[in-house]
Motif scaffolding. Structure first.
Motif, PDB file in Angstrom:
ATOM      1  N   LEU A 132       0.414  -1.284   0.092  1.00 39.92           N
ATOM      2  CA  LEU A 132      -0.124   0.277   0.307  1.00 39.92           C
ATOM      3  C   LEU A 132       0.771   1.240  -0.588  1.00 39.92           C
ATOM      4  N   ASP A 146      -5.989   1.084  -4.102  1.00 41.69           N
ATOM      5  CA  ASP A 146      -5.034   1.237  -2.718  1.00 41.69           C
ATOM      6  C   ASP A 146      -6.126   1.046  -1.705  1.00 41.69           C
ATOM      7  N   ALA A 204      -6.011  -1.940   1.092  1.00 39.32           N
ATOM      8  CA  ALA A 204      -6.099  -1.712   2.813  1.00 39.32           C
ATOM      9  C   ALA A 204      -7.249  -2.238   3.456  1.00 39.32           C
ATOM     10  N   GLU A 238      -7.652  -5.653   6.433  1.00 34.79           N
ATOM     11  CA  GLU A 238      -8.478  -5.479   6.971  1.00 34.79           C
ATOM     12  C   GLU A 238      -9.448  -6.707   7.529  1.00 34.79           C
TER      13      GLU A 238
END
Length: 393
Positions: free
Chosen positions: A204, A228, A232, A236
């Motif tokens: 990232l 991006d 992400a 997570e």
């Protein structure tokens, strides 16, 4: 007199095996025509740096070529090759998930929709054949999906908030709510993975897969931002399933390789990242073949400053130096100074442009020109055999 020929491909012209064969033919012709006092033996070892061409290097070193029908980067079936030797497999992900498989080339749509599912399916095909050491040669990928597609190809399910499976591709990961690993291939527990890659980018951020490699896959600045954020979200949710190592893996060198396939390989498959050229030289057994050799010839299409950062010619040159064998490089063109060439360990660098100044002609007639360079080297070897002097090439 024995010569080891260990080149990479000349991209856009010839594969590494073709380069090696043209050089060998020219070498033999030049050696014989010059009236050598000895016989000539050539050992051909096509090599690569972990990206495209790795499969050819594996087959050239004794692996058996196999094929499987898998999911292409946009969902269409494709036939992709991989290589097997004993319990080892070499998978070149570009064969299943590469940019070259996009029928209309990269675009803003393919940047978000292309997936790596086929690479996961190739891994499964290797597992079916009993392979438990998998070398992943990454490079030339079409996807920016963080390797989520690889996991899908291995049996994982990516679900939205309603429990429905997400569409493939990196863009869809923005809607990821959970990952179901219950169907993940259990044979992965007994398998070891090597990520053959020189890319050290994280997943990232400004140095991540979307920002650095997304544009060459058709991503606009807006796409880069969206991808991006989607990756992400993938990190997570994956963290909720496997714990803190999901976050650590996102920051690991190489996580951004191949649109983030490096990330999934490191985080979920437990892959160890190694420089591609080191992996290839190991499975080709180059070091053993150098014993007793009089000369090594290596090369690639463009020998430049990028080559000095660990590309194929430098890896071969290091191995030759360790064995005390002189090394010559051939290439389509070179931008290296004489000092850089010498510092890199090359006795001589012979570009095709020394024979033909038109680069387009060099690309089109690379085979013929390589044979001419081979004849030049062969004549030099013949002269050395007559005088019994050390090789002056």
């Amino acid at each position: 007199m024995r010569v080891v020929i260990a080149p990479d491909k000349f991209k856009g012209s010839l594969s590494a095996p073709e380069v090696a064969r043209h050089l060998a033919d020219g070498l033999a012709a030049g050696f014989d025509a010059a009236g050598a006092a000895e016989t000539l033996e050539t050992t051909l070892i096509p090599v690569a740096d972990g990206g495209e061409g790795t499969l050819d290097a594996a087959v050239g070193s004794g692996f058996t070529r196999r094929s499987a029908t898998v999911t292409g980067p946009l969902g269409e079936p494709v036939t992709a090759d991989f290589a097997v030797r004993g319990n080892q497999a070499v998978i070149e992900m570009a064969a299943a998930s590469g940019l070259a498989l996009l029928p209309g080339g990269p675009s803003t749509d393919t940047a978000k929709e292309a997936n790596s599912i086929g690479t996961g399916e190739l891994i499964r095909a290797a597992l079916d054949l009993g392979c438990r050491k998998i070398i992943l040669g990454v490079g030339g990928s079409a996807n920016t999906d963080g390797g989520a597609g690889v996991l899908q190809g291995l049996g994982a399910r990516l679900l939205d908030a309603d429990g429905n499976e997400l569409p493939a591709g990196g863009g869809a990961l923005a809607g990821l709510a959970s990952i179901d690993f219950s169907g993940l291939d259990v044979r992965l527990e007994d398998s070891r993975f090597v990520l053959a890659s020189d890319v050290d980018n994280p997943l990232l951020g400004t140095l991540g897969a979307p920002a650095v490699f997304g544009p060459q896959k058709g991503a606009t600045p807006e796409d880069v931002t969206a991808l991006d954020a989607a990756l992400a979200r993938f990190v997570e949710v994956l963290g909720e399933e496997i714990g803190d190592r999901a976050g650590r893996a996102a920051e690991a060198p190489g996580a951004g390789a191949a649109g983030g396939v490096g990330y999934a390989a490191i985080a979920v498959l437990g892959a160890a990242r190694r420089p591609g050229i080191d992996v290839v030289l190991e499975f080709t057994g180059l070091a053993g073949q150098l014993a007793g050799a009089d000369l090594v010839i290596t090369g690639e299409g463009s020998l430049d400053e990028q080559s000095l950062l660990g590309k194929t010619p430098m890896g071969v040159a290091r191995a030759a130096e360790a064995a005390g064998v002189p090394v010559v490089a051939v290439c389509g063109r070179t931008t290296l100074s004489q000092e850089q060439q010498s510092d890199s360990g090359f006795r001589q660098v012979l570009p095709l442009t020394s024979l033909e100044s038109d680069v387009e002609v060099c690309i089109r007639e690379a085979g013929t020109l390589l044979e001419k360079l081979g004849r030049t080297i062969g004549a030099q070897l013949a002269a050395a055999s007559r005088t019994k002097e050390s090789l002056n090439v």
